[in-house]
Design an enzyme around this catalytic site. Structure first.
Site, PDB file in Angstrom:
ATOM      1  N   GLY A   1       0.830  -1.194   0.000  1.00  0.00           N
ATOM      2  CA  GLY A   1       0.000   0.000   0.000  1.00  0.00           C
ATOM      3  C   GLY A   1       0.858   1.235   0.000  1.00  0.00           C
ATOM      4  O   GLY A   1       2.073   1.155   0.219  1.00  0.00           O
TER       5      GLY A   1
ATOM      6  N   PRO B   1       2.521   4.962   1.056  1.00  0.00           N
ATOM      7  CA  PRO B   1       3.177   5.347   2.303  1.00  0.00           C
ATOM      8  C   PRO B   1       2.186   5.910   3.318  1.00  0.00           C
ATOM      9  O   PRO B   1       1.169   6.489   2.940  1.00  0.00           O
ATOM     10  CB  PRO B   1       4.142   6.458   1.871  1.00  0.00           C
ATOM     11  CG  PRO B   1       4.247   6.384   0.402  1.00  0.00           C
ATOM     12  CD  PRO B   1       2.997   5.740  -0.091  1.00  0.00           C
ATOM     13  N   GLY B   2       2.494   5.703   4.567  1.00  0.00           N
ATOM     14  CA  GLY B   2       1.705   6.318   5.624  1.00  0.00           C
ATOM     15  C   GLY B   2       0.376   5.646   5.928  1.00  0.00           C
ATOM     16  O   GLY B   2      -0.461   6.213   6.614  1.00  0.00           O
TER      17      GLY B   2
ATOM     18  N   SER C   1      -3.778   4.733 -19.070  1.00  0.00           N
ATOM     19  CA  SER C   1      -5.095   4.990 -18.488  1.00  0.00           C
ATOM     20  C   SER C   1      -5.541   6.438 -18.609  1.00  0.00           C
ATOM     21  O   SER C   1      -6.667   6.775 -18.253  1.00  0.00           O
ATOM     22  CB  SER C   1      -5.117   4.545 -17.025  1.00  0.00           C
ATOM     23  OG  SER C   1      -4.335   5.415 -16.263  1.00  0.00           O
TER      24      SER C   1
ATOM     25  N   LYS D   1      -7.771   5.157  -7.329  1.00  0.00           N
ATOM     26  CA  LYS D   1      -8.203   6.304  -8.124  1.00  0.00           C
ATOM     27  C   LYS D   1      -9.544   6.844  -7.621  1.00  0.00           C
ATOM     28  O   LYS D   1      -9.741   8.059  -7.519  1.00  0.00           O
ATOM     29  CB  LYS D   1      -8.327   5.893  -9.597  1.00  0.00           C
ATOM     30  CG  LYS D   1      -6.975   5.663 -10.246  1.00  0.00           C
ATOM     31  CD  LYS D   1      -7.140   5.125 -11.649  1.00  0.00           C
ATOM     32  CE  LYS D   1      -5.764   4.967 -12.308  1.00  0.00           C
ATOM     33  NZ  LYS D   1      -5.864   4.295 -13.607  1.00  0.00           N
TER      34      LYS D   1
END
Ligand code: ADP
Length: 797
Positions: free
Chosen positions: A378, A380-381, A701, A744
């Site tokens: 995943g 960062p943070g 995309s 997104k």
């Protein structure tokens, strides 16, 4: 000039090649009451002879006088050396001696052989000059004939025989002579002459008149000499054993060491080695490692402690003994407690927590279960690291973390061979040492950033680390002995799983942590981040509180991220400012309201209210996936006079450029149908730009967004700003599915968009998006570009 004074005693005086002689069968001449005195370093015992050298004119004169008279002198050992003769500086028990032989040397000195006659005592000095004379008294041996004396006699003879047989430079005949001495007192004197005694010890024997005691004393010295002799032999053989190079220095050091060992002494260097040896014992290392350690210790003993080689060996042993070979922490398998801890540290993340609790439950039932290798993937943070810490806390294990980011060299994982200068173990072993236990929770960060080049493939080494079939005997190049990693719980983290080497990915159980919605962030801030930061800054509820609206504004206007790292930092900044106020003595509680943020955090860093912005021609809101989670970006198109050429800027990758070409071709064919008059390609160039820093962007995309921007610019129709879109475009305008939907959509939601256009084929991916986010957005699923334009283009008028 040589003359022989006592021809009949010549044999005896020369019987001993070393100049000492055995007892002689002479008739004892009578000893006068007064005798000239000769102080001497060596004093013969009765019935033995010694060679004496006399140089001082005083004594030469005395000898000259004596030899014409009785040839008898009184010899006393010197107690303290002095220039002039001083009766106080000689012992007062000595020997009356007969000068058996003498030789006058050309330089005036006299060399003579003297024969001990009897123990005497100095009674009184009678003359000092020209040479001293004294009254003396003959001392008699005290003999108590009994069994003890007999036994002692026999033992001493036997021991002496043994001694002579091992002593390297005493002829065997000496033992035979000893055997034939009937008088125990004489025997004691005779043996004493053969031993290596100090002057005091010699004198002690001379003064001992009790024959039993004298024999006892001699027997003690004999035992000591025997021991020294044996020790010497042992040292010799020990040294020889280890000696392969005929090096003098080496040989001497060996001897010194053996001597020290026997004496129970050792210097710093030996002490250090002994200490290491002890630590090797205590460390509980397996036999293979121990063998290696001992080999190295033995090598060290032979090395010069100042040499570089010694330091290398020392460092190596230091590593070996400091590894937690047998140190492990006990797992706490209380599941309810673990659950409590996980909840205490982290909001939501239910999937991860469940997985961990499952693991604990199975561990409880089956103790030797091999742990899964979890991979938290995943942006960062999102709490990947802190989850790892939490797991360690719940299990009661140690936690260590190493970063694999940018690791290209296999040796970083597995260490350099010891032969390299400055070699060290790899990061895995370093981590284990840092953990101090052999079963820590071991976090391998950024496994997706692992590189590979000519220095070897670190992922191959990592595979070995992670593979339960192999990692019980992981061999670090530096250690060169296996270390058992099978009890370690490995957790890896990655921003994206796409760049993880497939063989590694295969071994891991991936748990995705996609990033948080605004709602979740507010909760995380309220329940976790704010209390944590308050504590860190020494603030209490009485000092500070945050209005929810303020938190939201921090999220919206001061951060743009999938995780909460910056959010935490901004909250920390606010807390710091408030703490300072408090420290400065300003009273009262601070309620942080939205309007105060400017004062705490400065001007807003990001604009959030997209909805409030005006729709523009040629500017489209695209949705992008980045390693830091999803983000929105604005795609601009502008035509300028030219010949239908396409220019692309904004660090666009190849795939993205191709997809821009496809978008342009589509727009051209679409316009040919809908607006045949618009022959832009004959007189205009198109420039497509994707701003947002110098960050490289790639992927197909953005296709539909680029097409929309070009169309909008060419037709002059504005695009709705609150519509975000993502999808690949084909030449014929079909819209193909893309990846990263969840991220997104979350970023669209974060940015406050109202509508999201997604490829039809991505509809199923919406399941992963939290319910409340889905509810707040309007989704349009499209198969063809026409539908995109219909939604996004504002038909004016
Ligand atoms: P990562 O390793 O994914 O980059 P960190 O573990 O460093 O992220 O997380 C950054 C900070 O955010 C940490 O202080 C962590 O405690 C906090 N945090 C992240 N997710 C959560 C959550 N779900 N609940 C509480 N705190 C969280």
């Amino acid at each position: 000039m040589e003359f022989d004074l006592m021809g009949e005693n010549k044999e005896a005086a020369e019987g001993d090649p070393r100049g000492k002689s055995g007892p002689i069968g002479v008739k004892m001449p009578s000893i006068p009451e007064e005798l000239p005195i000769l102080p001497s370093e060596v004093v013969p015992y009765p019935f033995t002879g010694v060679p004496i050298m006399v140089g001082n004119p005083k004594w030469v004169r005395m000898i000259d006088d004596v030899v014409v008279d009785r040839r008898m002198i009184a010899m006393f050992a010197i107690k303290e050396p002095s220039e002039e003769f001083d009766p106080d500086k000689i012992y007062h028990v000595g020997t009356a001696c007969l000068i058996a032989r003498m030789l006058k040397l050309p330089d005036g000195k006299i060399q003579m052989g003297v024969q001990g006659l009897s123990r005497i005592k100095l009674v009184e000095m009678t003359q000092i000059e020209p040479y001293p004379k004294a009254k003396i008294e003959v001392l008699k041996d005290v003999v108590e004939k009994n069994v003890e004396l007999e036994a002692l006699h026999k033992t001493v003879v036997a021991n002496f025989q043994k001694f002579v047989s091992t002593a390297p430079n005493i002829p065997q005949e000496i033992a035979v002579i000893a055997m034939n001495i009937p008088e125990p007192g004489h025997l004691a004197d005779f043996i004493a002459t053969q031993l290596n005694l100090s002057p005091e010890e010699r004198q002690g024997i001379l003064e001992e008149l009790n024959v039993t005691e004298r024999l006892k004393k001699v027997s003690v010295f004999l035992a000591r000499e025997q021991e020294i002799l044996e020790l010497g032999a042992k040292i010799q053989s020990q040294a020889k054993e280890q000696m392969n190079k005929l090096q003098r220095e080496y040989y001497l050091r060996e001897q010194l060491k053996a001597i020290k060992r026997e004496l129970g002494e050792s210097d710093d260097h030996m002490m250090e080695i002994e200490e290491l040896r002890k630590k090797v014992e205590e460390s509980g290392m397996p036999p293979e490692a121990k063998r290696e350690a001992e080999r190295e210790l033995n090598r060290m003993e032979r090395m010069n402690p100042d040499s570089a080689e010694y330091t290398v060996a020392r460092t190596y042993l230091d590593w070996l003994v400091n590894l937690p070979w047998k140190v492990s922490t006990e797992d706490n398998l209380d599941i309810l407690r673990a659950e409590k801890i996980l909840n205490e540290d982290h909001y939501n993340l239910q999937k991860v927590k469940d997985r961990i609790l499952d693991y604990l439950a199975v561990r409880k039932l089956k103790a030797d279960m091999r742990g899964p290798i979890l991979c938290f993937a995943g942006p960062p943070g999102v709490g990947k690291t802190s989850l790892g810490q939490s797991i360690a806390r719940a299990l009661g294990r140690k936690f260590v973390r190493i970063s694999l980011g940018g690791v290209r060299d296999e040796a970083e994982i597995r260490g350099h061979r010891r032969t390299y200068i400055g070699a060290l173990p790899g990061r895995i072993i370093q981590g284990i040492r840092r953990a101090g236990s052999n079963n820590p929770v071991f976090m391998l960060d950024e496994i997706d950033k692992l590189g590979a080049d000519f220095r070897g493939d670190p992922s191959a080494a990592l595979l070995e680390v992670l593979d339960p079939e192999q990692n019980f005997a992981f061999v670090d190049h530096y250690l060169d002995v296996p270390f058992d990693l099978s009890k370690v719980m490995f957790i890896t983290t990655a921003n994206t799983i796409f760049t993880i080497p497939p063989a590694l990915l295969d071994r891991m159980e991936v748990i995705e942590i996609p990033g948080y919605t605004e709602h979740e962030k507010v909760e995380i801030a309220k329940q976790y981040l704010i209390p944590k930061q308050m504590k860190e800054h020494g603030l209490s509820e009485e000092d500070i509180s945050f209005e929810e609206e303020a938190i939201r504004r921090i999220i919206r206007n001061y951060t743009r991220e999938a995780g909460v790292r910056n959010l935490e930092r901004e909250i920390g900044t606010v807390c710091r400012k408030v703490a300072r106020r408090k420290a400065e003595g300003k009273e009262g509680k601070v309620r942080v309201k939205p309007d105060d943020l400017r004062q705490f955090l400065g001007p807003e860093k990001f604009k959030y209210e997209l909805a409030g912005e005006k729709d523009e021609v040629g500017v489209v809101t695209g949705l992008a996936w980045t390693e830091a989670g999803g983000d929105i970006l604005f795609i601009e198109a502008k035509s300028v006079p030219g010949k239908g050429e396409l220019t692309l800027t904004g660090q666009l990758g190849e795939v993205m450029q191709e997809s821009a070409q496809a978008a342009l071709t589509y727009v051209r064919s679409y316009l040919a149908k809908t607006d045949p008059e618009n022959k832009f390609y004959e007189k205009r160039d198109i420039h497509v730009h994707v701003p947002s820093g110098a960050i490289p962007k790639d992927g197909p995309s953005a296709g539909i967004a680029i097409a929309t921007a070009i169309y909008s610019d060419l037709t002059g129709k504005p695009v709705r700003k609150d519509v975000g879109m993502t999808g690949e475009i084909t030449l014929r305008g079909r819209v193909l599915p893309i990846g990263g939907v969840k991220e997104k959509v979350l970023s669209a939601h974060r940015a406050g968009l109202k509508t999201v256009i997604l490829p039809k084929d991505n509809e199923k991916d919406l399941e992963e998006v939290p319910e409340h986010v889905r509810k707040e957005l309007n989704f349009i699923f499209v198969e063809h570009m026409d539908e995109v334009l219909k939604t996004a283009i504002r038909e004016e008028g």
